[in-house]
Write an enzyme that holds these catalytic residues in place. Structure first.
Site, PDB file in Angstrom:
ATOM      1  N   ASP A 121       4.876  16.545  13.050  1.00 31.02           N
ATOM      2  CA  ASP A 121       3.939  17.034  12.040  1.00 31.02           C
ATOM      3  C   ASP A 121       2.500  16.569  12.272  1.00 31.02           C
ATOM      4  OD1 ASP A 121       4.361  14.349  11.498  1.00 31.02           O
ATOM      5  OD2 ASP A 121       5.028  14.607   9.439  1.00 31.02           O
ATOM      6  N   HIS A 122       2.326  15.361  12.827  1.00 29.93           N
ATOM      7  CA  HIS A 122       0.971  14.805  12.920  1.00 29.93           C
ATOM      8  C   HIS A 122       0.149  15.408  14.055  1.00 29.93           C
ATOM      9  CE1 HIS A 122       2.240  11.932   9.983  1.00 29.93           C
ATOM     10  NE2 HIS A 122       1.151  11.192  10.101  1.00 29.93           N
ATOM     11  N   ASP A 186       5.750   5.507   8.658  1.00 31.35           N
ATOM     12  CA  ASP A 186       4.557   6.149   8.112  1.00 31.35           C
ATOM     13  C   ASP A 186       4.320   5.553   6.737  1.00 31.35           C
ATOM     14  OD1 ASP A 186       2.785   8.800   8.570  1.00 31.35           O
ATOM     15  OD2 ASP A 186       3.162   8.446   6.446  1.00 31.35           O
ATOM     16  N   ARG A 468      -5.445  10.109   1.029  1.00 29.96           N
ATOM     17  CA  ARG A 468      -6.205   9.045   1.695  1.00 29.96           C
ATOM     18  C   ARG A 468      -7.567   9.614   2.051  1.00 29.96           C
ATOM     19  NH1 ARG A 468      -2.570   5.253   5.291  1.00 29.96           N
ATOM     20  NH2 ARG A 468      -2.204   4.378   3.229  1.00 29.96           N
ATOM     21  N   SER A 665      -2.801   2.963   6.912  1.00 34.22           N
ATOM     22  CA  SER A 665      -1.619   3.486   7.578  1.00 34.22           C
ATOM     23  C   SER A 665      -0.761   2.366   8.187  1.00 34.22           C
ATOM     24  CB  SER A 665      -2.094   4.442   8.660  1.00 34.22           C
ATOM     25  OG  SER A 665      -1.294   4.358   9.779  1.00 34.22           O
ATOM     26  N   ARG A 667       0.355   2.111  10.998  1.00 38.54           N
ATOM     27  CA  ARG A 667       0.380   2.235  12.460  1.00 38.54           C
ATOM     28  C   ARG A 667       0.461   0.885  13.184  1.00 38.54           C
ATOM     29  NH1 ARG A 667      -5.198   5.073  12.422  1.00 38.54           N
ATOM     30  NH2 ARG A 667      -3.873   6.377  11.148  1.00 38.54           N
TER      31      ARG A 667
HETATM   32 FE1  SF4 Z   1       0.752  13.724   7.145  1.00 43.58          FE
HETATM   33 FE2  SF4 Z   1       0.311  11.194   6.441  1.00 43.58          FE
HETATM   34 FE3  SF4 Z   1      -1.303  13.147   5.595  1.00 43.58          FE
HETATM   35 FE4  SF4 Z   1       1.105  12.961   4.652  1.00 43.58          FE
HETATM   36  S1  SF4 Z   1      -0.530  11.430   4.411  1.00 43.58           S
HETATM   37  S2  SF4 Z   1       0.126  14.832   5.324  1.00 43.58           S
HETATM   38  S3  SF4 Z   1       2.281  12.258   6.419  1.00 43.58           S
HETATM   39  S4  SF4 Z   1      -1.016  12.454   7.688  1.00 43.58           S
END
Ligand code: SF4
Length: 784
Positions: A121-122, A186, A468, A665, A667
């Site tokens: 997805d990323h 995540d 975010r 995040s 990460r």
């Molecule tokens: Fe993707 Fe993270 Fe944004 Fe959710 S918060 S859409 S998992 S990047």
């Protein structure tokens, strides 16, 4: 093996499963692997109850402690005891999965110990629209997707290929369950708390623990109770609960805590609305967020084909709520009936402004009164309810002959949502009002966004329903002011095109120049005709089997993937002569330490991605970003270059940082890169929880100032001539001033002019974590 091309998005129809007469239900699938082992958990909890002398427990405690590997071994004390836990499941997104899998490969196991899933997805860039963007992104990332797919097939993980959806929405639709304990690589993994799961965002090394059946360690969190009363109404939505709470708690207020919701207001919320609230709990640094099992969860489970999970949960309903008389460490009450819509930002999620005050804030700051782009969807806010409610607003605009004045993008959270809102007509309405539907992926939420609407890096405002909003996050432009709000407000304000617009008090102007007021949004929580899965090729088998014959090939010449070499062991005694490479001032999130955006393509290549190390950090000594002086050459350079130079000279280095270092995040690259470039210790005013653990996993010693004011005394260019206490730590000897929570390390600091002084620092290393430090990393320790 080559990666399959996506089918055309409309090529598969939901022909063999029809919705039942009861609205929003769906035939149940085999739920054997996704139903939490309730009888075992309840039996475990009985043992813990005895240890705790039958005191009432919060729901968070009940779920966590029922997953203890040895329920009678320790007496859990919130905020103090390290728990060894057995998670039920692991989920990984494509960017972080690369490093998690590269590490899991080092463990040499044939399959994962718990069901695990990978979600692509990323790495999907949002630009022109879903179909074209998906094809382009698959082409540009096929090496990574092939690697992940082959690893999934080898180890028996579920592989959700590009286009299937965003990790947290897919988990909510398929795997989350009341009482489940899951880890996700995540930070918004807590989304599953909307379905009663304890779901915690971790680094890849923690995920490897769960996949390798190594007890996963967590300090027993304290619990913040949020009492919800009343009922949302008008323009207020579930997002406003967490936007409001972020303003109250700030980005650090949830650190070390689980946020647990209770009270009569819960019964008025949809399951996906609770998911939104839990999702964004990550923004206050909470370990996770959680709701008790309620009827709307049961409805959602039935609607998504998981009736048997709902029934099993009902039979254990007593386990899935807090005990009568449970005590929280802190309680905050929110009356949903009087809660105002909020807009948070720019640049930090805790800058919360009630809608009624926002126009004044726009004026006071002299911001241009323009919304350049509105973005709805993402893992935070792309439920059927969200889409139906924004459609009710778009319909009103179309009836009056107007379209969105701002650019308007929609990111469906999953193929199921995309297909269902296409069938039910919401997509057509949103497109008609000017919306562009992007792929079912992260896109603009994580900097994977190509904008055609801006002249070079100009100041502009965007509104998103994402979670975010750190600087640079969405489009890589530090001058893009990114505000977080509900999808409903994003839509209304995009229609007006004005940043100061308040739909409760301000009219819009229709095609004939007449003013009209938007009526409050409305919509269904769940589709009356049930969900449809859309393209069935996106759904992996429920029980993926391992295939040991699959070879995972990594091209040694690849610029995107690099097989890992284990780190060397930690020190046998005290540290000596550690160079202070840099003192960081202010916010230093994992985005500052290891940026996303264009760097995402190097997530599987430690050497290449380490070129971004700390490139967003502000040097407290020269007020420059990513510029430090090399004490050996006297020249200035980028942080990673100077760090690498010190390493080549055999000079280990440290960084000194401000409060909440590593927030944001999950990460783990932010920890891996520091270690890779030769940093064995970080001295901070305070750490964000996930990042602190990530550092420990990679063999880096995180220390905090015993007196945060000492941050002022130390500078880049100083040398930690020696430590006092590290030798005791690695020898397993109790150090001077050790407590149950850790111990004290003294740092003897030497200035360039020869002046010396001492700084007292604190560590929070548990017995197991000390072992990681000694062996050089958690994985080294696990391999023996
Ligand atoms: Fe993707 Fe993270 Fe944004 Fe959710 S918060 S859409 S998992 S990047």
């Amino acid at each position: 093996m080559s990666f399959l091309k996506p089918l055309a998005r409309n090529s598969t129809h939901w022909s063999h499963v029809r919705s039942l007469a009861t609205a929003s239900t769906r035939p149940a699938k085999d739920c054997t692997r996704i139903t939490p082992p309730y009888p075992k958990l309840v039996a475990n909890l009985e043992k813990v109850k005895r240890v705790l002398d039958h005191r009432p427990m919060t729901l968070s405690e009940k779920i966590l402690y029922s997953h203890l590997t040895e329920p009678e071994e320790v007496k859990p004390i919130r905020g103090q005891t390290y728990l060894k836990l057995s998670p039920d499941r692991v989920a990984m997104q494509d960017a972080s999965a690369q490093m998690a899998i590269l590490q899991f490969m080092l463990a040499g196991m044939p399959t994962t110990a718990v069901p695990s899933s990978i979600h692509c997805d990323h790495l999907i860039v949002g630009h022109k629209g879903a179909d074209q963007d998906l094809v382009n992104s698959i082409e540009n990332n096929k090496e990574i997707f092939n690697f992940l797919q082959s690893a999934a097939e080898k180890y028996g993980m579920a592989f959700w290929k590009p286009g299937s959806g965003i990790i947290h929405q897919i988990v909510l639709e398929n795997y989350a369950a009341p009482g489940l304990l899951m880890l996700g690589t995540d930070s918004h993994t807590p989304n599953a708390g909307g379905l009663g799961a304890i779901a915690i965002g971790v680094g890849g090394a923690d995920a490897v623990d769960a996949m390798a059946n190594i007890p996963w360690e967590l300090k027993a969190p304290e619990v913040i109770g949020i009492k919800l009363t009343g009922k949302l109404n008008g323009w207020t939505s579930p997002k406003d609960v967490i936007l409001h709470l972020a303003g109250k708690l700030t980005v650090r207020g949830g650190t070390g805590h689980i946020i647990e919701y209770f009270g009569p207001g819960i019964d008025t919320l949809s399951c996906t609305g609770m998911g939104t609230i839990c999702n964004m709990g990550a923004e206050v640094g909470a370990t996770t967020s959680l709701f008790p099992f309620v009827n709307s969860m049961s409805s959602y489970l039935h609607a998504t084909g998981r009736g048997p999970v709902a029934e099993a949960a009902r039979q254990h309903a007593h386990f899935l709520k807090a005990d009568e008389g449970a005590v929280y460490d802190k309680v905050i009450e929110i009356n949903l009936s009087t809660l105002e819509p909020h807009i948070n930002g720019p640049f930090t999620p805790d800058l919360a402004t009630p809608l009624s005050k926002f126009a004044d804030v726009v004026k006071k700051n002299g911001w241009k009164d323009e919304v350049k782009v509105g973005l709805i969807g993402s893992c935070t806010n792309s439920s059927y309810e969200d889409m139906d409610r924004v459609t009710s607003l778009a319909k009103q605009a179309l009836e009056k002959g107007i379209k969105s004045k701002a650019g308007f993008f929609i990111t469906p959270g999953s193929e199921q949502i995309r297909a269902t809102i296409e069938r039910d007509g919401q997509t057509a309405v949103l497109e008609k009002v000017g919306g562009v539907v992007l792929a079912n992926a992260c896109g603009p939420c994580i900097g994977q966004w190509t904008r055609d609407d801006l002249n070079d890096k100009e100041e502009n405002a965007i509104l998103t329903s994402f979670n975010r909003n750190f600087k640079n996050r969405n489009d890589g432009n530090a001058k893009t002011m990114n505000f977080l709000t509900s999808p409903e407000l994003v839509t209304a304000m995009s229609l007006s095109g004005k940043l100061s617009f308040n739909p409760l008090t301000d009219p819009l102007v229709d095609a004939s120049g007449e003013e009209f007021m938007l009526q409050p949004p409305y919509g269904d929580n769940l589709p009356k005709d049930g969900f449809i899965p859309g393209n069935l090729s996106y759904t992996p088998p429920d029980a993926s089997q391992p295939n040991p014959s699959i070879e995972i090939s990594v091209d040694p010449k690849s610029t995107r993937l690099q097989v890992l070499e284990p780190f060397g062991p930690g020190p046998e005694g005290e540290f000596t002569n550690l160079e202070v490479l840099l003192k960081v001032k202010g916010k230093c999130t994992t985005d500052h330490i290891s940026a996303a955006g264009p760097w995402l393509k190097y997530k599987g290549h430690l050497e290449n991605i380490s070129h971004n190390t700390l490139n967003g950090a502000l040097n407290a000594d020269n007020d420059k970003v990513n510029v430090v002086s090399n004490v050996f050459t006297g020249e200035e350079g980028a942080i990673h270059e100077v760090g690498r130079d010190y390493q080549k000279r055999g000079k280990p280095w440290i960084v000194v940082t401000d409060h909440n270092y590593g927030e944001g995040s999950a990460r783990e690259h932010a920890a891996l890169q520091m270690r890779y470039l030769g940093c064995p210790m970080i001295l901070a005013r305070s750490f964000a929880r996930i990042h602190q653990t990530n550092l420990k996993k990679q063999g880096v010693l995180p220390l905090t100032f015993a007196d945060p004011a000492d941050w002022e005394r130390i500078h880049g260019g100083d040398v930690i001539e020696s430590t006092v206490g590290v030798a005791d730590l690695v020898a397993g000897r109790p150090g001077k001033n050790d407590t149950a929570e850790g111990g004290e390390i003294t740092l003897v600091v030497r200035r360039a002019n020869g002046e010396k002084f001492e700084i007292k620092a604190l560590h929070t290393m548990s017995k197991d974590q000390i072992e990681w430090f000694k062996k050089g990393s958690a994985l080294n320790a696990a391999r023996g």
